[in-house]
Design a protein around this motif. Structure first.
Motif, PDB file in Angstrom:
ATOM      1  N   ARG A 155      15.821   3.308  -2.438  1.00 23.19           N
ATOM      2  CA  ARG A 155      14.387   3.000  -2.509  1.00 23.19           C
ATOM      3  C   ARG A 155      13.640   4.095  -3.280  1.00 23.19           C
ATOM      4  O   ARG A 155      12.766   3.807  -4.101  1.00 23.19           O
ATOM      5  CB  ARG A 155      13.829   2.823  -1.100  1.00 23.19           C
ATOM      6  N   HIS A 156      13.987   5.347  -2.983  1.00 23.32           N
ATOM      7  CA  HIS A 156      13.352   6.448  -3.714  1.00 23.32           C
ATOM      8  C   HIS A 156      13.650   6.339  -5.216  1.00 23.32           C
ATOM      9  O   HIS A 156      12.740   6.473  -6.043  1.00 23.32           O
ATOM     10  CB  HIS A 156      13.849   7.796  -3.193  1.00 23.32           C
ATOM     11  N   LEU A 165       0.825  -1.206   0.000  1.00 22.78           N
ATOM     12  CA  LEU A 165       0.000   0.000   0.000  1.00 22.78           C
ATOM     13  C   LEU A 165       0.862   1.260   0.000  1.00 22.78           C
ATOM     14  O   LEU A 165       0.570   2.228  -0.721  1.00 22.78           O
ATOM     15  CB  LEU A 165      -0.934  -0.004   1.210  1.00 22.78           C
ATOM     16  N   ARG A 166       1.920   1.273   0.789  1.00 19.99           N
ATOM     17  CA  ARG A 166       2.807   2.440   0.844  1.00 19.99           C
ATOM     18  C   ARG A 166       3.532   2.639  -0.484  1.00 19.99           C
ATOM     19  O   ARG A 166       3.734   3.771  -0.929  1.00 19.99           O
ATOM     20  CB  ARG A 166       3.833   2.270   1.972  1.00 19.99           C
ATOM     21  N   ALA A 167       3.949   1.546  -1.111  1.00 17.07           N
ATOM     22  CA  ALA A 167       4.635   1.659  -2.401  1.00 17.07           C
ATOM     23  C   ALA A 167       3.728   2.295  -3.455  1.00 17.07           C
ATOM     24  O   ALA A 167       4.135   3.194  -4.199  1.00 17.07           O
ATOM     25  CB  ALA A 167       5.106   0.285  -2.869  1.00 17.07           C
ATOM     26  N   GLU A 168       2.466   1.833  -3.500  1.00 19.03           N
ATOM     27  CA  GLU A 168       1.531   2.423  -4.465  1.00 19.03           C
ATOM     28  C   GLU A 168       1.242   3.883  -4.114  1.00 19.03           C
ATOM     29  O   GLU A 168       1.160   4.738  -5.006  1.00 19.03           O
ATOM     30  CB  GLU A 168       0.229   1.625  -4.509  1.00 19.03           C
ATOM     31  N   GLN A 169       1.116   4.175  -2.837  1.00 18.79           N
ATOM     32  CA  GLN A 169       0.871   5.551  -2.395  1.00 18.79           C
ATOM     33  C   GLN A 169       2.035   6.460  -2.811  1.00 18.79           C
ATOM     34  O   GLN A 169       1.829   7.563  -3.325  1.00 18.79           O
ATOM     35  CB  GLN A 169       0.699   5.558  -0.873  1.00 18.79           C
ATOM     36  N   TYR A 170       3.242   5.987  -2.595  1.00 18.73           N
ATOM     37  CA  TYR A 170       4.419   6.789  -2.935  1.00 18.73           C
ATOM     38  C   TYR A 170       4.522   6.980  -4.448  1.00 18.73           C
ATOM     39  O   TYR A 170       4.811   8.087  -4.929  1.00 18.73           O
ATOM     40  CB  TYR A 170       5.680   6.095  -2.412  1.00 18.73           C
ATOM     41  N   PHE A 178       8.707   4.105   5.479  1.00 17.10           N
ATOM     42  CA  PHE A 178       8.705   3.152   4.366  1.00 17.10           C
ATOM     43  C   PHE A 178       9.946   3.326   3.486  1.00 17.10           C
ATOM     44  O   PHE A 178      10.550   2.341   3.054  1.00 17.10           O
ATOM     45  CB  PHE A 178       7.436   3.344   3.529  1.00 17.10           C
ATOM     46  N   ILE A 179      10.342   4.565   3.227  1.00 16.29           N
ATOM     47  CA  ILE A 179      11.480   4.823   2.347  1.00 16.29           C
ATOM     48  C   ILE A 179      12.806   4.729   3.100  1.00 16.29           C
ATOM     49  O   ILE A 179      13.763   4.105   2.634  1.00 16.29           O
ATOM     50  CB  ILE A 179      11.346   6.213   1.682  1.00 16.29           C
ATOM     51  N   SER A 180      12.904   5.334   4.265  1.00 15.83           N
ATOM     52  CA  SER A 180      14.208   5.489   4.922  1.00 15.83           C
ATOM     53  C   SER A 180      14.541   4.429   5.955  1.00 15.83           C
ATOM     54  O   SER A 180      15.716   4.119   6.168  1.00 15.83           O
ATOM     55  CB  SER A 180      14.289   6.870   5.580  1.00 15.83           C
ATOM     56  N   SER A 181      13.534   3.847   6.604  1.00 16.64           N
ATOM     57  CA  SER A 181      13.817   2.972   7.747  1.00 16.64           C
ATOM     58  C   SER A 181      13.327   1.546   7.573  1.00 16.64           C
ATOM     59  O   SER A 181      13.744   0.657   8.331  1.00 16.64           O
ATOM     60  CB  SER A 181      13.172   3.552   9.018  1.00 16.64           C
ATOM     61  N   SER A 182      12.456   1.304   6.641  1.00 18.54           N
ATOM     62  CA  SER A 182      11.896  -0.032   6.467  1.00 18.54           C
ATOM     63  C   SER A 182      12.968  -0.992   5.943  1.00 18.54           C
ATOM     64  O   SER A 182      14.049  -0.575   5.520  1.00 18.54           O
ATOM     65  CB  SER A 182      10.712   0.035   5.513  1.00 18.54           C
ATOM     66  N   ALA A 183      12.662  -2.280   5.950  1.00 24.23           N
ATOM     67  CA  ALA A 183      13.676  -3.294   5.613  1.00 24.23           C
ATOM     68  C   ALA A 183      13.487  -3.910   4.234  1.00 24.23           C
ATOM     69  O   ALA A 183      14.183  -4.868   3.896  1.00 24.23           O
ATOM     70  CB  ALA A 183      13.651  -4.398   6.673  1.00 24.23           C
ATOM     71  N   TRP A 184      12.561  -3.384   3.409  1.00 25.35           N
ATOM     72  CA  TRP A 184      12.328  -4.043   2.122  1.00 25.35           C
ATOM     73  C   TRP A 184      13.493  -3.815   1.159  1.00 25.35           C
ATOM     74  O   TRP A 184      14.149  -2.791   1.170  1.00 25.35           O
ATOM     75  CB  TRP A 184      11.004  -3.610   1.512  1.00 25.35           C
TER      76      TRP A 184
END
Length: 371
Positions: free
Chosen positions: A353-354, A24-29, A61-67
């Motif tokens: 990620r960005h 969801l965050r990826a689509e939002q971004y 989601f962009i800076s701290s997540s682990a994906w």
């Protein structure tokens, strides 16, 4: 831009993210990158989409997540293989001015296209390119020695262990060799600019990695004529421009698509010469093909390249080389709109990620424009 394309990209790429909240965050971004006016910073995207709560979740989601961004890049390249029929991988540098000193990779860099030193980040994108469109699928940041050798800086920016200092040319070669060896997509010829040097080492690494290349070179780059039937064969080491001037009588007209002028058909003169490039001490010279193009028949060649694809005719080689113009046109037309220079965080992982999601945004815009 077609919403169907955006939806399809979200389905194909973000299904690789294991958690629903990340999808969801990826689509939002992504949709934020595509619709937010002006600079595509996390703060501006969040303000456009909903405010402080959105900013906090997107920042995490962009800076701290682990994906991991790498599977998404491979999937994006595979998607483009099936939708855009790319003919080459084009390496394009990107220069991102920065006023501060804390963002990863910020230092004094030389920008060849500007002819001057600037302060900021320097990176290299690998673009999949066809005559109709191009899009970036892989990124590598040039990390200067102050970032490599300062443990505190490395820790604060979360620079992974094992990354050492590389020149721009070494960085470019590392990016495409990694793709060729680890990505499950067809290998394409690589377009690389080696006018500033490092020709022998870079082309040697590319050849050893099984990567075909067309490398732009300086007119003063020295090599020897390898065909006994051609002028200059026994003249020793000569500048590439001089070698091409000796064989002007072999030039042939080549038609190609001009990306800078609506993909209109243009014709210029081109020629090829078998040459030998000196290798490292103790090694045999490497056989290559020198390619020259003349936009004005009365002047010296306007652009020069070398390639290991000695079996290809001059027309095919020149049309591959011209895909660089497609990338330049698309970067100028779409790059800033997709946010390729807009990440304002500090971390190495956040930047990657960005850039991955901005590459997806670029792809959506490019595919929508091409129909």
């Amino acid at each position: 831009m077609s919403d169907d394309i955006v939806a399809e990209l979200c389905t194909v790429l973000f299904s690789l993210l294991s958690r629903r909240d990340r999808r969801l965050r990826a689509e939002q971004y992504l949709r934020g990158l595509l619709t937010t006016p002006g600079r595509k910073s996390i703060r501006n995207i969040a303000a456009h989409l909903g405010g402080a709560a959105v900013e906090q979740s997107l920042h995490h989601f962009i800076s701290s997540s682990a994906w991991d961004w790498r599977p998404l890049r491979i999937a994006l390249a595979d998607y483009l293989e099936h939708t855009a029929a790319p003919q080459a991988w084009v390496i394009r540098p990107i220069h991102i001015p920065k006023a501060g000193r804390h963002s990863v990779g910020v230092d004094q860099h030389f920008a060849p296209h500007l002819g001057q030193v600037f302060r900021g980040q320097q990176a290299l994108g690998v673009w999949l390119a066809s005559p109709e469109l191009s899009a970036p699928v892989n990124w590598r940041m040039v990390l200067p020695e102050p970032w490599i050798n300062d443990p505190k800086r490395r820790e604060q920016a979360e620079v992974p262990e094992g990354l050492g200092a590389e020149s721009t040319e070494e960085c470019a070669v590392s990016a495409v060799v990694q793709m060729a060896q680890r990505w499950s997509i067809p290998r394409r010829p690589v377009l690389i600019d080696l006018r500033r040097g490092g020709l022998s080492a870079a082309t040697g690494r590319l050849a050893a990695g099984g990567v075909h290349f067309v490398a732009r070179i300086s007119p003063s780059c020295r090599m020897t004529v390898a065909d006994p039937a051609l002028p200059g064969y026994r003249a020793g080491s000569l500048p590439a421009q001089r070698i091409l001037e000796l064989v002007k009588g072999t030039r042939t007209p080549v038609a190609w698509r001009d990306a800078a002028h609506g993909n209109t058909l243009r014709t210029t003169l081109a020629s090829t010469v078998p040459v030998a490039l000196p290798g490292p001490a103790g090694s045999r010279p490497r056989r290559l093909l020198l390619v020259g193009e003349w936009t004005n028949p009365a002047q010296p060649p306007s652009q020069l390249w070398v390639t290991g694809m000695t079996h290809l005719p001059v027309g095919s080689l020149l049309r591959i080389a011209k895909l660089n113009d497609r990338v330049e046109e698309d970067f100028a037309r779409i790059g800033d709109r997709a946010g390729l220079r807009d990440f304002v965080g500090r971390s190495f992982r956040g930047w990657h990620r960005h850039m991955t999601l901005a590459s997806v945004a670029h792809t959506a815009i490019a595919l929508g424009a091409s129909g």
